[in-house]
Write a protein that holds these residues in place. Structure first.
Motif, PDB file in Angstrom:
ATOM      1  N   ASP A  46       0.838  -1.211   0.000  1.00  0.00           N
ATOM      2  CA  ASP A  46       0.000   0.000   0.000  1.00  0.00           C
ATOM      3  C   ASP A  46       0.869   1.255   0.000  1.00  0.00           C
ATOM      4  N   LEU A  47       1.950   1.217   0.788  1.00  0.00           N
ATOM      5  CA  LEU A  47       2.866   2.357   0.846  1.00  0.00           C
ATOM      6  C   LEU A  47       3.503   2.614  -0.530  1.00  0.00           C
ATOM      7  N   GLN A  48       3.917   1.544  -1.203  1.00  0.00           N
ATOM      8  CA  GLN A  48       4.510   1.699  -2.541  1.00  0.00           C
ATOM      9  C   GLN A  48       3.495   2.313  -3.513  1.00  0.00           C
ATOM     10  N   VAL A  49       2.257   1.834  -3.436  1.00  0.00           N
ATOM     11  CA  VAL A  49       1.209   2.373  -4.310  1.00  0.00           C
ATOM     12  C   VAL A  49       1.018   3.853  -4.036  1.00  0.00           C
ATOM     13  N   LYS A  50       0.963   4.224  -2.767  1.00  0.00           N
ATOM     14  CA  LYS A  50       0.752   5.631  -2.415  1.00  0.00           C
ATOM     15  C   LYS A  50       1.959   6.486  -2.796  1.00  0.00           C
ATOM     16  N   GLU A  51       3.160   5.921  -2.642  1.00  0.00           N
ATOM     17  CA  GLU A  51       4.347   6.670  -3.065  1.00  0.00           C
ATOM     18  C   GLU A  51       4.320   6.903  -4.574  1.00  0.00           C
ATOM     19  N   SER A  52       3.863   5.893  -5.296  1.00  0.00           N
ATOM     20  CA  SER A  52       3.731   6.054  -6.752  1.00  0.00           C
ATOM     21  C   SER A  52       2.719   7.139  -7.075  1.00  0.00           C
ATOM     22  N   GLN A  53       1.607   7.122  -6.366  1.00  0.00           N
ATOM     23  CA  GLN A  53       0.583   8.144  -6.580  1.00  0.00           C
ATOM     24  C   GLN A  53       1.127   9.536  -6.248  1.00  0.00           C
ATOM     25  N   VAL A  54       1.885   9.624  -5.159  1.00  0.00           N
ATOM     26  CA  VAL A  54       2.486  10.910  -4.785  1.00  0.00           C
ATOM     27  C   VAL A  54       3.448  11.373  -5.870  1.00  0.00           C
ATOM     28  N   ASN A  55       4.262  10.443  -6.386  1.00  0.00           N
ATOM     29  CA  ASN A  55       5.208  10.792  -7.459  1.00  0.00           C
ATOM     30  C   ASN A  55       4.470  11.273  -8.710  1.00  0.00           C
ATOM     31  N   ILE A  56       3.381  10.570  -9.034  1.00  0.00           N
ATOM     32  CA  ILE A  56       2.591  10.984 -10.204  1.00  0.00           C
ATOM     33  C   ILE A  56       2.011  12.369  -9.975  1.00  0.00           C
ATOM     34  N   GLN A  57       1.421  12.568  -8.803  1.00  0.00           N
ATOM     35  CA  GLN A  57       0.823  13.873  -8.502  1.00  0.00           C
ATOM     36  C   GLN A  57       1.889  14.968  -8.408  1.00  0.00           C
ATOM     37  N   SER A  58       3.052  14.612  -7.892  1.00  0.00           N
ATOM     38  CA  SER A  58       4.162  15.580  -7.830  1.00  0.00           C
ATOM     39  C   SER A  58       4.577  15.973  -9.247  1.00  0.00           C
ATOM     40  N   GLY A  59       4.638  14.977 -10.132  1.00  0.00           N
ATOM     41  CA  GLY A  59       4.953  15.258 -11.537  1.00  0.00           C
ATOM     42  C   GLY A  59       3.895  16.142 -12.166  1.00  0.00           C
ATOM     43  N   GLN A  60       2.618  15.827 -11.872  1.00  0.00           N
ATOM     44  CA  GLN A  60       1.524  16.638 -12.404  1.00  0.00           C
ATOM     45  C   GLN A  60       1.600  18.062 -11.847  1.00  0.00           C
ATOM     46  N   LEU A  61       1.935  18.193 -10.570  1.00  0.00           N
ATOM     47  CA  LEU A  61       2.061  19.509  -9.958  1.00  0.00           C
ATOM     48  C   LEU A  61       3.174  20.308 -10.624  1.00  0.00           C
ATOM     49  N   ASN A  62       4.321  19.656 -10.836  1.00  0.00           N
ATOM     50  CA  ASN A  62       5.441  20.328 -11.517  1.00  0.00           C
ATOM     51  C   ASN A  62       5.041  20.754 -12.930  1.00  0.00           C
ATOM     52  N   SER A  63       4.338  19.868 -13.602  1.00  0.00           N
ATOM     53  CA  SER A  63       3.880  20.181 -14.958  1.00  0.00           C
ATOM     54  C   SER A  63       2.919  21.363 -14.929  1.00  0.00           C
ATOM     55  N   SER A  64       2.001  21.350 -13.942  1.00  0.00           N
ATOM     56  CA  SER A  64       1.045  22.459 -13.808  1.00  0.00           C
ATOM     57  C   SER A  64       1.767  23.757 -13.483  1.00  0.00           C
ATOM     58  N   LYS A  93       4.793  24.564 -14.333  1.00  0.00           N
ATOM     59  CA  LYS A  93       5.452  25.008 -15.574  1.00  0.00           C
ATOM     60  C   LYS A  93       4.434  25.641 -16.515  1.00  0.00           C
ATOM     61  N   ASP A  94       3.248  25.005 -16.574  1.00  0.00           N
ATOM     62  CA  ASP A  94       2.191  25.570 -17.428  1.00  0.00           C
ATOM     63  C   ASP A  94       1.796  26.960 -16.920  1.00  0.00           C
ATOM     64  N   ILE A  95       1.663  27.087 -15.596  1.00  0.00           N
ATOM     65  CA  ILE A  95       1.296  28.380 -15.015  1.00  0.00           C
ATOM     66  C   ILE A  95       2.383  29.407 -15.300  1.00  0.00           C
ATOM     67  N   GLU A  96       3.633  29.035 -15.114  1.00  0.00           N
ATOM     68  CA  GLU A  96       4.749  29.948 -15.382  1.00  0.00           C
ATOM     69  C   GLU A  96       4.740  30.374 -16.856  1.00  0.00           C
ATOM     70  N   ARG A  97       4.514  29.416 -17.728  1.00  0.00           N
ATOM     71  CA  ARG A  97       4.480  29.709 -19.164  1.00  0.00           C
ATOM     72  C   ARG A  97       3.327  30.658 -19.480  1.00  0.00           C
ATOM     73  N   LEU A  98       2.163  30.363 -18.873  1.00  0.00           N
ATOM     74  CA  LEU A  98       1.011  31.214 -19.094  1.00  0.00           C
ATOM     75  C   LEU A  98       1.221  32.623 -18.540  1.00  0.00           C
ATOM     76  N   GLU A  99       1.859  32.686 -17.373  1.00  0.00           N
ATOM     77  CA  GLU A  99       2.171  34.004 -16.812  1.00  0.00           C
ATOM     78  C   GLU A  99       3.134  34.786 -17.711  1.00  0.00           C
ATOM     79  N   GLN A 100       4.077  34.076 -18.281  1.00  0.00           N
ATOM     80  CA  GLN A 100       5.025  34.706 -19.198  1.00  0.00           C
ATOM     81  C   GLN A 100       4.295  35.228 -20.436  1.00  0.00           C
ATOM     82  N   GLU A 101       3.361  34.424 -20.879  1.00  0.00           N
ATOM     83  CA  GLU A 101       2.600  34.845 -22.058  1.00  0.00           C
ATOM     84  C   GLU A 101       1.741  36.056 -21.732  1.00  0.00           C
ATOM     85  N   LEU A 102       1.193  36.070 -20.524  1.00  0.00           N
ATOM     86  CA  LEU A 102       0.360  37.203 -20.128  1.00  0.00           C
ATOM     87  C   LEU A 102       1.170  38.497 -20.017  1.00  0.00           C
TER      88      LEU A 102
END
Length: 120
Positions: free
Chosen positions: A89-107, A109-118
């Motif tokens: 269960d811990l491994q599954v949750k760590e994987s989920q955290v890693n996925i969400q952390s990746g999604q957060l980083n991606s978001s 970057k998207d926000i930074e890019r959008l702010e730059q565009e603005l």
């Protein structure tokens, strides 16, 4: 009364009386020896019974310890399975955290890019 017991010996030769006396002494000696052996036998029998009780008690204690050991082994197996499940269960949750952390980083970057565009 002892004179009546001795009465049958009257008239016997000295040699025969001596032999009778030896035989009576031997009988007394054998009676004493028999009593001693009877006492030894009873003592040994009592010791044997005590040892039998001790063995029976140890068998019962051994059976109790075996049951307790079996119970502890089952408990250990159960705890090991629970540990493996929690680890999984811990491994599954760590994987989920890693996925969400990746999604957060991606978001981010998207926000930074959008702010730059603005800003442009």
């Amino acid at each position: 009364m002892s004179w009546a017991v001795e009465e049958w010996k009257e008239g016997l030769s000295h040699r025969v009386l001596q032999k009778i006396h030896e035989l009576e002494s031997q009988v007394d000696k054998l009676k004493k020896e028999r009593q001693q052996r009877q006492y030894q036998f009873e003592s040994l029998e009592a010791a044997l019974q005590k040892q039998k009780q001790k063995v029976e008690s140890e068998k019962n204690e051994s059976a109790i310890l075996k049951r307790e050991n079996q119970s502890l082994m089952e408990l250990c197996d159960s705890l090991e399975k629970a540990k493996q499940k929690i680890s999984h269960d811990l491994q599954v949750k760590e994987s989920q955290v890693n996925i969400q952390s990746g999604q957060l980083n991606s978001s981010k970057k998207d926000i930074e890019r959008l702010e730059q565009e603005l800003k442009r």
